[in-house]
Design an enzyme around this catalytic site. Structure first.
Site, PDB file in Angstrom:
ATOM      1  N   HIS A  28       4.793  -2.232   6.155  1.00 52.22           N
ATOM      2  CA  HIS A  28       4.993  -3.605   5.705  1.00 52.22           C
ATOM      3  C   HIS A  28       6.474  -3.876   5.461  1.00 52.22           C
ATOM      4  CE1 HIS A  28       0.845  -4.633   5.397  1.00 52.22           C
ATOM      5  NE2 HIS A  28       0.572  -3.923   4.329  1.00 52.22           N
ATOM      6  N   SER A  48      -4.903 -14.839   1.173  1.00 54.90           N
ATOM      7  CA  SER A  48      -5.649 -13.618   1.454  1.00 54.90           C
ATOM      8  C   SER A  48      -5.172 -12.474   0.563  1.00 54.90           C
ATOM      9  CB  SER A  48      -5.485 -13.235   2.927  1.00 54.90           C
ATOM     10  OG  SER A  48      -6.196 -12.047   3.228  1.00 54.90           O
ATOM     11  N   THR A  81      -3.314  -6.652   9.914  1.00 59.51           N
ATOM     12  CA  THR A  81      -2.891  -5.264  10.125  1.00 59.51           C
ATOM     13  C   THR A  81      -4.004  -4.392  10.701  1.00 59.51           C
ATOM     14  OG1 THR A  81      -1.306  -5.398   8.298  1.00 59.51           O
ATOM     15  CG2 THR A  81      -1.988  -3.196   9.007  1.00 59.51           C
ATOM     16  N   LYS A 129     -12.537 -12.847   5.439  1.00 58.33           N
ATOM     17  CA  LYS A 129     -13.134 -13.746   6.422  1.00 58.33           C
ATOM     18  C   LYS A 129     -12.373 -13.728   7.741  1.00 58.33           C
ATOM     19  CE  LYS A 129     -15.069 -17.010   3.042  1.00 58.33           C
ATOM     20  NZ  LYS A 129     -15.083 -18.426   2.591  1.00 58.33           N
TER      21      LYS A 129
END
Length: 302
Positions: free
Chosen positions: A103, A133, A59, A264
């Site tokens: 979302h 995540s 996002t 990451k």
């Protein structure tokens, strides 16, 4: 609207709001239904851009990259205004050209978006990396909606009793896929997170060119290369660590509202987080839930 707190036999607890038979993030404004009504009737503008993703699907990365292209500047824009969480009047007063985010699955986006009155950028990430995540994100914020281990979290993620904004990853993905197939009025650009990462690693501006073309803005190649460099994961992570990453809306989650959004940003991290048994269960549930989906979607998991 019902505030639900489910705890399994191992003490794993998940909290969400239930409305119209669907689950929504606890931070969705008010009783949910009123906010959804405001979103549905939101007055769009022709130069608006609505970014749509399931949580943890790139996002902030895509928002900042697309926002630089939209405005013709290299300024870090922080966190987008999110329709289900923000006072709609604040988004309504934003200066043009606007870019905001949700979302929410397709049935809950503004009516004007369904009618092609604004541009939509939809980003899809492989579900295993998105799930892992999201688990890490929830484990780092204060006042989290989930407390527990990966096993309990995965059971929730693979069900419809999950935090999401109106549905599980499976519901979200199927409804967006069906909408793209059935609604010719949608003015939409479909991007895959893994494709973006692959081309970023190869120093290719292909997807940046796609975004610029979709937004119908005239940006020369030199500027687009600067966008690629400025919007790299490492650069955005550094910018986010400054006061520019703070948000009044999210102060209750800690760190002055600076959410732990940059982890990451790689493809395949699920391999270090899921056990063999968990991965096999994930594959089995995926096959069951997605077998009736319109068309086919393939993912890169490495």
């Amino acid at each position: 609207m019902e505030l639900v707190e489910n705890t399994d036999g191992q003490g794993n607890t998940i909290i969400f709001k239930r409305c119209m038979g669907r689950t929504f993030d606890r931070d969705t404004r008010g009783n949910v239904k009123d906010q959804l009504d405001k979103i549905a009737s939101f007055q769009t503008r022709p130069d608006d851009v609505l970014l749509c993703t399931f949580p943890r699907s790139g996002t902030h990365w895509v928002f900042n990259m697309a926002r630089m292209i939209q405005t013709g500047t290299l300024q870090y824009s922080g966190t987008p205004e999110m329709m289900e969480f923000q006072d709609i009047s604040i988004i309504d007063r934003m200066g043009s050209p606007r870019m905001f985010h949700t979302h929410l699955p397709y049935p809950f986006i503004p009516k004007g978006a369904m009618e092609g009155q604004l541009k939509i950028i939809y980003v899809l990430r492989n579900p295993k990396d998105a799930a892992c995540s999201y688990f890490t994100f929830l484990s780092k914020v204060e006042n989290t909606c989930y407390r527990g281990n990966m096993e309990g979290y995965l059971n929730a993620f693979l069900s419809e009793e999950f935090i999401g904004s109106g549905g599980s990853w499976f519901t979200h993905t199927k409804e967006w896929n069906s909408a793209m197939a059935a609604n010719p009025d949608l003015n939409i650009l479909f991007l895959r997170f893994e494709d973006l990462k692959k081309l970023a690693n190869e120093r290719s501006v292909k997807n940046i060119l796609r975004i610029a073309s979709f937004l119908k803005v005239d940006r020369d190649e030199e500027f687009l290369k600067k966008v690629e460099e400025t919007a790299s994961f490492d650069n955005l992570k550094k910018e986010h660590a400054t006061s520019a990453g703070e948000s009044e809306l999210w102060k209750h989650l800690g760190d002055n509202g600076r959410m732990p959004i940059y982890k990451k940003g790689i493809v395949g991290e699920w391999k270090t987080m899921l056990t063999v048994a968990q991965n096999e269960k994930f594959d089995r549930v995926y096959k069951e839930k997605m077998m009736d989906m319109t068309g086919e979607i393939s993912f890169s998991y490495d």
